[in-house]
Design an enzyme around this catalytic site. Sequence first.
Site, PDB file in Angstrom:
ATOM      1  N   TRP A  82     -14.513  -3.779   1.421  1.00  0.00           N
ATOM      2  CA  TRP A  82     -13.556  -3.576   2.509  1.00  0.00           C
ATOM      3  C   TRP A  82     -14.258  -3.656   3.868  1.00  0.00           C
ATOM      4  O   TRP A  82     -13.723  -4.195   4.830  1.00  0.00           O
ATOM      5  CB  TRP A  82     -12.882  -2.217   2.316  1.00  0.00           C
ATOM      6  CG  TRP A  82     -11.835  -1.867   3.319  1.00  0.00           C
ATOM      7  CD1 TRP A  82     -11.145  -2.717   4.130  1.00  0.00           C
ATOM      8  CD2 TRP A  82     -11.333  -0.555   3.621  1.00  0.00           C
ATOM      9  NE1 TRP A  82     -10.248  -2.022   4.912  1.00  0.00           N
ATOM     10  CE2 TRP A  82     -10.353  -0.701   4.618  1.00  0.00           C
ATOM     11  CE3 TRP A  82     -11.639   0.717   3.128  1.00  0.00           C
ATOM     12  CZ2 TRP A  82      -9.664   0.400   5.146  1.00  0.00           C
ATOM     13  CZ3 TRP A  82     -10.941   1.798   3.643  1.00  0.00           C
ATOM     14  CH2 TRP A  82      -9.964   1.635   4.642  1.00  0.00           C
ATOM     15  N   ARG A  96     -14.307  -4.601  -4.323  1.00  0.00           N
ATOM     16  CA  ARG A  96     -14.534  -5.628  -3.316  1.00  0.00           C
ATOM     17  C   ARG A  96     -14.869  -4.936  -1.988  1.00  0.00           C
ATOM     18  O   ARG A  96     -14.457  -3.800  -1.750  1.00  0.00           O
ATOM     19  CB  ARG A  96     -13.334  -6.565  -3.169  1.00  0.00           C
ATOM     20  CG  ARG A  96     -12.029  -5.880  -2.778  1.00  0.00           C
ATOM     21  CD  ARG A  96     -10.921  -6.898  -2.590  1.00  0.00           C
ATOM     22  NE  ARG A  96      -9.655  -6.263  -2.192  1.00  0.00           N
ATOM     23  CZ  ARG A  96      -8.659  -6.912  -1.608  1.00  0.00           C
ATOM     24  NH1 ARG A  96      -8.763  -8.212  -1.352  1.00  0.00           N
ATOM     25  NH2 ARG A  96      -7.541  -6.286  -1.283  1.00  0.00           N
ATOM     26  N   GLN A 113       0.833  -1.203   0.000  1.00  0.00           N
ATOM     27  CA  GLN A 113       0.000   0.000   0.000  1.00  0.00           C
ATOM     28  C   GLN A 113       0.870   1.257   0.000  1.00  0.00           C
ATOM     29  O   GLN A 113       1.800   1.378   0.801  1.00  0.00           O
ATOM     30  CB  GLN A 113      -0.922   0.019   1.217  1.00  0.00           C
ATOM     31  CG  GLN A 113      -1.906  -1.150   1.266  1.00  0.00           C
ATOM     32  CD  GLN A 113      -1.422  -2.306   2.109  1.00  0.00           C
ATOM     33  OE1 GLN A 113      -0.220  -2.584   2.194  1.00  0.00           O
ATOM     34  NE2 GLN A 113      -2.359  -2.988   2.749  1.00  0.00           N
ATOM     35  N   GLN A 149      -1.040   0.016  -5.472  1.00  0.00           N
ATOM     36  CA  GLN A 149      -2.050  -0.364  -4.486  1.00  0.00           C
ATOM     37  C   GLN A 149      -2.392   0.847  -3.607  1.00  0.00           C
ATOM     38  O   GLN A 149      -1.502   1.527  -3.087  1.00  0.00           O
ATOM     39  CB  GLN A 149      -1.540  -1.512  -3.615  1.00  0.00           C
ATOM     40  CG  GLN A 149      -2.590  -2.022  -2.631  1.00  0.00           C
ATOM     41  CD  GLN A 149      -2.150  -3.288  -1.910  1.00  0.00           C
ATOM     42  OE1 GLN A 149      -1.098  -3.849  -2.193  1.00  0.00           O
ATOM     43  NE2 GLN A 149      -2.960  -3.745  -0.965  1.00  0.00           N
ATOM     44  N   ASP A 150      -3.696   1.126  -3.456  1.00  0.00           N
ATOM     45  CA  ASP A 150      -4.180   2.209  -2.579  1.00  0.00           C
ATOM     46  C   ASP A 150      -3.734   3.591  -3.042  1.00  0.00           C
ATOM     47  O   ASP A 150      -3.311   4.424  -2.233  1.00  0.00           O
ATOM     48  CB  ASP A 150      -3.717   1.982  -1.137  1.00  0.00           C
ATOM     49  CG  ASP A 150      -4.436   0.828  -0.457  1.00  0.00           C
ATOM     50  OD1 ASP A 150      -5.213   0.140  -1.142  1.00  0.00           O
ATOM     51  OD2 ASP A 150      -4.203   0.611   0.739  1.00  0.00           O
ATOM     52  N   ASP A 208      -7.350  -2.096  -5.039  1.00  0.00           N
ATOM     53  CA  ASP A 208      -8.103  -1.179  -4.164  1.00  0.00           C
ATOM     54  C   ASP A 208      -7.656   0.268  -4.365  1.00  0.00           C
ATOM     55  O   ASP A 208      -7.549   1.027  -3.392  1.00  0.00           O
ATOM     56  CB  ASP A 208      -7.897  -1.565  -2.692  1.00  0.00           C
ATOM     57  CG  ASP A 208      -8.234  -3.016  -2.401  1.00  0.00           C
ATOM     58  OD1 ASP A 208      -8.994  -3.620  -3.173  1.00  0.00           O
ATOM     59  OD2 ASP A 208      -7.706  -3.548  -1.398  1.00  0.00           O
TER      60      ASP A 208
END
Length: 447
Positions: free
Chosen positions: A355, A353, A241, A263-264, A285
Site C-alpha cells: 500500500w 501487496r 471498502q 474489502q478492508d 486488503d
Amino acid sequence: MVIQIALDHTLLAHNHTKGLGSMCKDVREKGAWADCMTLFDSTIFELNRTLNPTKKDCYEFDKQTWLSTALTNLETCIAGFKPYISNNVTKLISNSLAMHNNAVPETQSYKLGFPTWVTRRDRNLLQASKLATANLVVAQDGLGDFKTIREALDAAAKKSRSGRFVIHIKSGVYAEYLVIGTNLRNIMLVGDGMQSTIITGDRSYGDGFTIFNSATVAVTGDGFIARGITFRNTAGPENNQAVALRVGSDHSIFHQCSFEGYQDTLFAHSQRQFYRECNIYGTIDFIFGNAASIFQKCNIIVRKPLTSQKNTVTAQGRTDPNQNTGIIIQNSRITASPDLKPVIASFPSFLGRPWEQYSRTVVVESFIDSLISPVGWLEWDGNFALDTLFYAEYNNFGPGSLTGKRVKWKGYKIITNVDQISQFFVANFIGGESWIPAASVPFTSGI
C-alpha cells in the site's frame, strides 16, 4: 527541539484545516475533512505525550511508537484530503522519527506473572472471573445495567475510576456504531463468545462514507481489550471498502474475537496491537493499516470476491523507514472460506501487496493453503515499492507455502535464520512482554 517544532507546525496546520470545512464540494469530501480534524487532534495528543510523557516508565521505544502514529495520522489525512493538506508537517515528524530509529523495546520485570507496574488490585481483577468483575452489564433483554453498548460506554466515561473498566456484553446482535475515544482508557469489552455477541453495521465507501469513518467500531483509547466478540460489517463486496473494526489504541489486545467483512475488514491503523486466536474474514486488503500488529494463532479466512477481482490478505501502510510498524502473522492459518473453495482457480489470492513505500509484512510458522498463488505476493502499481518494501516468510508449511516460485523483488526475503526473524516476535517487535501479561491473555514471546 525537533519534536516541539513539529508540534508547533501541527497546531498551525490544524487551525488552517479547521477553516476548510466550508470549501468541501460534496458529502464525501466533507467526511474526509472531518476525518482530518480527528486525526489532527490525535497527532497533537501523540506529539504532546512524546514531549511530556505522563507514564512513570517511558522508553525510547514508546516515543518511536507515538511518533509513528503521529505520522500515520497525517498520512491518512492527506490520502483523503489531498487538495488542501501540505506535507511540511509530515517531514518534520519524519525527521523526529529518524532521531529515534535505534529505539528497542525495554525489558520488564515481573511479579506473579504480571509486569511490576500492574497493581495488586489490577492483578486480582484480571485473574478473577470475568462475570464477577464486570463493572457494567449490557443485555438486550433488560436484565443488565443497559440495553446498548453505547449507553454503557457513556456511563463509563462519566465515572471517576482508575484501572481496568470491564463491560460484559451478553449474547445478542448489537446494531451500533461505536467510537471508543482517547478519553476511554483501559476499557475491556467481554462478550459471551464470538458466535454469540456480535456488533454489526453496514457503512461503506460505496455508500458515501470515507474508509476511515466506515468502521462499525473504532477504538483509540489506550489499553483497550476485547474478548469473545464479533465485529462485523455487512456492506458486502459490491460496496467496496467497508471496515468492521478500526484500531488506533496503544497496547490493545483482541482475544478470541472475529472480524467479518470483505474489502478492508480490519483497519489496524496505528499503535501497538496484539491479536490471539481470532478469526479474520475478507477479500481485498482485509488486514491493512500502519500499526505494529501481531496476529498469533489466528484463522485468516479468504472469501469469494466479485468477478475479476483478486484477493490480498494484507496491505501494510508504512510510509517511513523509521516507523516501527508492520503486520506480523505467526502460528496462524490462511485458508479459503467455503464459498471460495470450489472456485479458487478463478480468483487468484496473495499474501499481500504494498500500500505504501515501506510496506512491511512477515509470515512466520503459519499454515498457508493452496489458495495462495505460487508467486505469493502482488504488485500494487507496477514497480511501486518493490525495492523498498520488506516482505518475508519463515518456516511456513502447507501447499501454498512453497517458495520456489515466489516473487524476485529486492524487498522480498525468504528467511531461514531464527536470529534474523526474532526481531519480529512479540518480545522485540511490540515489547509485548511488558504489557500483554497484564491482560491474562496467552501469547508466544518467540518461536
